[in-house]
Scaffold this motif. Structure first.
Motif, PDB file in Angstrom:
ATOM      1  N   PRO A 122      -9.684   0.371   4.757  1.00 56.01           N
ATOM      2  CA  PRO A 122      -9.388   1.770   5.374  1.00 56.01           C
ATOM      3  C   PRO A 122      -7.988   2.203   4.955  1.00 56.01           C
ATOM      4  O   PRO A 122      -7.869   3.353   5.277  1.00 56.01           O
ATOM      5  CB  PRO A 122      -9.364   1.501   6.875  1.00 56.01           C
ATOM      6  N   GLU A 123      -7.287   1.451   4.564  1.00 54.39           N
ATOM      7  CA  GLU A 123      -5.751   1.662   4.209  1.00 54.39           C
ATOM      8  C   GLU A 123      -5.603   1.470   2.958  1.00 54.39           C
ATOM      9  O   GLU A 123      -4.145   1.602   2.178  1.00 54.39           O
ATOM     10  CB  GLU A 123      -4.856   1.055   5.025  1.00 54.39           C
ATOM     11  N   GLY A 124      -6.413   1.773   1.857  1.00 53.32           N
ATOM     12  CA  GLY A 124      -6.386   1.583   0.322  1.00 53.32           C
ATOM     13  C   GLY A 124      -6.915  -0.033   0.020  1.00 53.32           C
ATOM     14  O   GLY A 124      -7.718  -0.640   0.698  1.00 53.32           O
ATOM     15  N   CYS A 171      -1.777   6.691  -1.215  1.00 54.12           N
ATOM     16  CA  CYS A 171      -3.142   6.288  -1.086  1.00 54.12           C
ATOM     17  C   CYS A 171      -3.696   5.971   0.045  1.00 54.12           C
ATOM     18  O   CYS A 171      -4.942   6.270   0.188  1.00 54.12           O
ATOM     19  CB  CYS A 171      -2.898   4.715  -2.036  1.00 54.12           C
ATOM     20  N   VAL A 172      -3.050   5.745   1.170  1.00 51.31           N
ATOM     21  CA  VAL A 172      -3.610   5.496   2.533  1.00 51.31           C
ATOM     22  C   VAL A 172      -4.148   7.113   2.967  1.00 51.31           C
ATOM     23  O   VAL A 172      -5.137   7.086   3.190  1.00 51.31           O
ATOM     24  CB  VAL A 172      -2.618   4.965   3.436  1.00 51.31           C
ATOM     25  N   ARG A 173      -3.283   8.109   2.682  1.00 49.84           N
ATOM     26  CA  ARG A 173      -3.725   9.483   2.856  1.00 49.84           C
ATOM     27  C   ARG A 173      -5.172   9.995   2.134  1.00 49.84           C
ATOM     28  O   ARG A 173      -5.746  10.417   2.556  1.00 49.84           O
ATOM     29  CB  ARG A 173      -2.811  10.278   2.794  1.00 49.84           C
ATOM     30  N   THR A 188     -11.593   9.157  -3.214  1.00 53.00           N
ATOM     31  CA  THR A 188     -10.724   8.330  -3.831  1.00 53.00           C
ATOM     32  C   THR A 188     -10.706   7.963  -5.307  1.00 53.00           C
ATOM     33  O   THR A 188     -12.047   7.929  -5.631  1.00 53.00           O
ATOM     34  CB  THR A 188     -10.013   7.164  -3.082  1.00 53.00           C
ATOM     35  N   ALA A 193      -8.325   8.299   3.330  1.00 52.39           N
ATOM     36  CA  ALA A 193      -8.961   8.907   4.671  1.00 52.39           C
ATOM     37  C   ALA A 193      -9.370  10.179   4.161  1.00 52.39           C
ATOM     38  O   ALA A 193     -10.257  10.641   5.151  1.00 52.39           O
ATOM     39  CB  ALA A 193      -7.523   8.980   5.390  1.00 52.39           C
ATOM     40  N   PRO A 227       1.959   5.074   0.712  1.00 52.83           N
ATOM     41  CA  PRO A 227       1.510   6.063   1.556  1.00 52.83           C
ATOM     42  C   PRO A 227       0.519   7.218   1.043  1.00 52.83           C
ATOM     43  O   PRO A 227      -0.352   7.543   1.632  1.00 52.83           O
ATOM     44  CB  PRO A 227       2.675   6.669   1.949  1.00 52.83           C
ATOM     45  N   ILE A 230       0.827  -1.269   0.012  1.00 53.89           N
ATOM     46  CA  ILE A 230      -0.129  -0.110   0.231  1.00 53.89           C
ATOM     47  C   ILE A 230       0.927   1.150   0.026  1.00 53.89           C
ATOM     48  O   ILE A 230       1.749   1.410   0.727  1.00 53.89           O
ATOM     49  CB  ILE A 230      -0.949   0.062   1.338  1.00 53.89           C
ATOM     50  N   ARG A 236      -7.413  -3.594  -0.622  1.00 51.95           N
ATOM     51  CA  ARG A 236      -7.053  -4.897  -0.185  1.00 51.95           C
ATOM     52  C   ARG A 236      -6.346  -5.850  -0.894  1.00 51.95           C
ATOM     53  O   ARG A 236      -5.814  -7.124  -0.445  1.00 51.95           O
ATOM     54  CB  ARG A 236      -8.318  -5.302   0.460  1.00 51.95           C
TER      55      ARG A 236
END
Length: 173
Positions: free
Chosen positions: A102-104, A7-9, A16, A12, A5, A3, A106
């Motif tokens: 939640p973090e992009g 994409c995680v931001r 996206t 959130a 970084p 993942i 799966r």
């Protein structure tokens, strides 16, 4: 899962690239059979259900595909006849891809659809460009193509290789 970084931001902060307004989910990028064969063994673990659905081709979708693939209008018309059906990733009633966590994404990076791996990059005639995606941390934080490529973890050569694979799967190159 590799993942990124950014994409995680983004997941959130914004809708996206992995979300769409439910009213326009019918315009989601199509999924080739070759892409599904890579994804299928991971689908149940990643989202607990089938991850693809059939969607009716509409004139609006066909026109969007022709804009993405200029010079291939005849092939696009063969691939996505109106009326006709195509496969795409499933979205929730809220418009999120079923593989979005939640973090992009799966899904392991190695099996994600070509379009997802490329976004927000697009390649036409060997030339790279970045979409002007308004709700994309990568586009927001990077004003140059090299910056966008670095943020999505791709080199120019890798982006061109992903685009070539996408074109090949659709019989466009």
């Amino acid at each position: 899962m590799n993942i990124l970084p950014a994409c995680v931001r983004c997941a959130a902060k914004y809708s996206t690239c992995c979300r769409t307004e439910p009213a326009v989910a019918h315009l989601c990028f199509p999924l080739s059979e070759a892409e599904w064969q890579r994804i299928a063994p991971h689908a149940a673990e990643a989202c607990g259900r089938p991850g693809r659905t059939q969607e009716e081709n509409t004139e609006a979708f066909a026109q969007a595909m022709k804009r993405l693939f200029p010079g291939y209008a005849a092939r696009v018309a063969e691939l996505f006849p109106v009326p006709g059906l195509r496969w795409r990733l499933v979205t929730t009633p809220e418009g999120a891809c079923v593989f979005l966590g939640p973090e992009g994404c799966r899904l392991p990076r190695s099996v994600r659809p070509w379009y997802c791996l490329l976004f927000p990059i697009w390649v036409q005639n060997g030339r790279l460009d970045a979409f002007d995606a308004k709700e994309c941390v990568v586009c927001e934080e990077n004003r140059t193509l090299p910056g966008v490529l670095a943020a999505v973890g791709l080199t120019e050569e890798e982006a061109k290789a992903l685009a070539a694979a996408l074109y090949k799967d659709w019989g466009l190159g």
